[in-house]
Each structure stands twice: as structure tokens, then as C-alpha cells.
Scaffold this motif. Structure first.
Motif, PDB file in Angstrom:
ATOM      1  N   ARG A  76       0.695  -1.313   0.401  1.00 19.97           N
ATOM      2  CA  ARG A  76      -0.086   0.007   0.313  1.00 19.97           C
ATOM      3  C   ARG A  76       1.128   1.106   0.359  1.00 19.97           C
ATOM      4  NH1 ARG A  76      -2.789  -1.158   4.938  1.00 19.97           N
ATOM      5  NH2 ARG A  76      -1.210   0.540   5.850  1.00 19.97           N
ATOM      6  N   PHE A  78       1.450   3.672   2.012  1.00 22.07           N
ATOM      7  CA  PHE A  78       2.193   4.678   3.099  1.00 22.07           C
ATOM      8  C   PHE A  78       3.208   3.527   3.501  1.00 22.07           C
ATOM      9  CE2 PHE A  78      -1.802   6.646   3.750  1.00 22.07           C
ATOM     10  CZ  PHE A  78      -0.868   8.282   3.958  1.00 22.07           C
ATOM     11  N   GLU A 140      -5.906   5.249  -3.372  1.00 21.81           N
ATOM     12  CA  GLU A 140      -5.512   5.218  -1.230  1.00 21.81           C
ATOM     13  C   GLU A 140      -5.668   6.017  -1.010  1.00 21.81           C
ATOM     14  OE1 GLU A 140      -2.252   2.083  -1.791  1.00 21.81           O
ATOM     15  OE2 GLU A 140      -2.335   2.477  -3.966  1.00 21.81           O
ATOM     16  N   ILE A 141      -5.159   6.843  -1.229  1.00 19.10           N
ATOM     17  CA  ILE A 141      -6.306   8.409  -0.132  1.00 19.10           C
ATOM     18  C   ILE A 141      -6.405   9.263  -0.658  1.00 19.10           C
ATOM     19  CG2 ILE A 141      -3.404   7.872   0.797  1.00 19.10           C
ATOM     20  CD1 ILE A 141      -2.410  10.497  -1.021  1.00 19.10           C
ATOM     21  N   GLN A 181       2.331   6.699   9.797  1.00 19.15           N
ATOM     22  CA  GLN A 181       0.263   5.977   9.769  1.00 19.15           C
ATOM     23  C   GLN A 181      -0.669   6.135  10.607  1.00 19.15           C
ATOM     24  OE1 GLN A 181       0.365   1.807  10.793  1.00 19.15           O
ATOM     25  NE2 GLN A 181      -1.595   2.365   9.895  1.00 19.15           N
ATOM     26  N   GLN A 185      -2.132   8.815   8.083  1.00 13.25           N
ATOM     27  CA  GLN A 185      -3.363   7.903   7.475  1.00 13.25           C
ATOM     28  C   GLN A 185      -4.881   8.189   8.191  1.00 13.25           C
ATOM     29  OE1 GLN A 185      -2.191   4.463   7.294  1.00 13.25           O
ATOM     30  NE2 GLN A 185      -3.579   3.256   5.810  1.00 13.25           N
ATOM     31  N   GLU A 186      -4.733   7.561   9.348  1.00 12.41           N
ATOM     32  CA  GLU A 186      -5.589   7.755  10.537  1.00 12.41           C
ATOM     33  C   GLU A 186      -6.164   8.604  10.989  1.00 12.41           C
ATOM     34  OE1 GLU A 186      -4.273   5.598  14.141  1.00 12.41           O
ATOM     35  OE2 GLU A 186      -3.734   3.703  11.969  1.00 12.41           O
TER      36      GLU A 186
END
Length: 190
Positions: A76, A78, A140-141, A181, A185-186
Motif C-alpha cells: 500500500r 503508506f 488509496e488516499i 501512519q 493515514q488515520e
């Protein structure tokens, strides 16, 4: 077999810039290291700035190749981001010229050394920017400004790996990956 004088000059200049920095490197030194006449340098490069730019172009090309080596299309975004940033930071910290340029900027703030450091940063941001665009296209983002996002990602990584350890216990690579991450990401929202 013919001697590639241009290649000898570039290699000699790379050594000189890495050892002495931009400011202290002279064309006489480069000629001596390359074992060529000073005039021979000027048949290939008009001045020290042009020779330095050739070396910076080579350095940036090498950095891109190092980054490409660790990208795994099966991972992925990240996961690849962390691998690439980690590899590029290692490269930058181990490459003698990058180290010397950073040192020269800190100590005497030579304009060309600063421009060299900025070129390295711009190349890293540009590479990440391309990866961000691909990740957006793949879903993905979220859609974002790829350049600003790449800049923030790089700066966060540097803050976690380099700046943090100036006043704290260094983070392990796995901790850096977790923090990237978490923040990227979160996010912080509940």
C-alpha cells in the motif's frame, strides 16, 4: 582504451566537493585529483557552478534510483512511503556530498551549498509528489494538493527521525512508521 576525461573530472570534482565543500573546492584541486590540466576542465564545463550542477544532477538521479529499488507495487501507499523515506534519509545521511553541503550551510551558509541542499529536498518532494498522485488515482488516499502533501510527509518524517532525537531518545524505525501512519493515514480526529 580511451580515457574518458569528462568522467574523470566529474569523479574528481565529486570527491573534492565531498571533502572540502563547495566554497573550498577549486578548479585547480579538481584538475589535480583528476590528473588533467585545468584547461581540460574548461573544455567540458564553463565554470565551477556548472560542474557542481552536473554532480548534483548525478546525486539526484542516484537518489531516485535508490528510492525506486524499495518501492514494492504489492504494498500500500503508506507502506511504500515509509520505505522510500527511510531509504532516502539513510542515503542522505551516508552520502558524503550531502553531508558536507548540509555542514557548509550550517557553518558558513554558502549560497551554492544551500542551493544544493534545496535541490535534494526538491527532488525528494518531487518523487513523493508523484507517488501521492498515483495513490490518489488508485483511491488509496483522498484527493489533495500533491506537492504540499509530499512536503508535509517529508518534513514529518525528518522531524520524527532527525529532529526528535536532538532532545529525546531516538525513535525506532517501527515507531516512525507507526507515527506516520497515525498522523497521515488515520489522523487525530476521533
Amino acid at each position: 582504451m580511451a580515457v574518458d576525461r569528462r568522467k574523470l573530472i566529474v569523479e574528481a570534482a565529486s570527491k573534492s566537493f565531498a571533502l572540502f565543500g563547495y566554497k573550498a573546492t577549486t578548479m585547480d584541486q579538481v584538475a589535480k585529483i583528476a590528473n588533467v590540466g585545468k584547461g581540460t576542465i574548461y573544455t567540458f564545463f564553463a565554470n565551477k557552478e556548472q560542474l557542481f550542477q552536473e554532480i548534483m544532477n548525478n546525486l539526484i538521479h542516484e537518489m531516485k534510483m535508490v528510492a525506486e529499488e524499495v518501492v514494492d507495487p504489492n504494498l500500500r501507499f503508506f507502506d511504500n512511503l515509509n520505505r522510500v523515506l527511510d531509504k532516502l534519509l539513510d542515503f542522505r545521511e551516508e552520502h558524503e556530498l550531502a553531508i558536507k553541503l548540509s555542514q557548509e550551510v550550517r557553518e558558513i551558509n554558502t549560497q551554492m551549498a544551500l542551493e544544493g541542499v534545496q535541490q535534494i529536498e526538491k527532488a525528494v518532494v518531487g518523487y513523493i509528489q508523484q507517488q501521492v498522485k498515483k495513490a490518489v488515482d488508485k483511491g488509496e488516499i483522498k484527493p489533495c494538493n500533491p506537492e504540499i502533501t509530499a512536503f508535509v510527509m517529508m518534513k514529518l518524517f525528518i522531524a520524527l527521525t532527525s529532529d526528535w532525537k536532538k532532545t529525546h531518545e531516538p525513535l525506532e524505525k517501527s515507531q516512525v512508521a507507526e507515527m506516520l501512519q497515525f498522523y497521515l493515514q488515520e489522523g487525530l480526529a476521533p
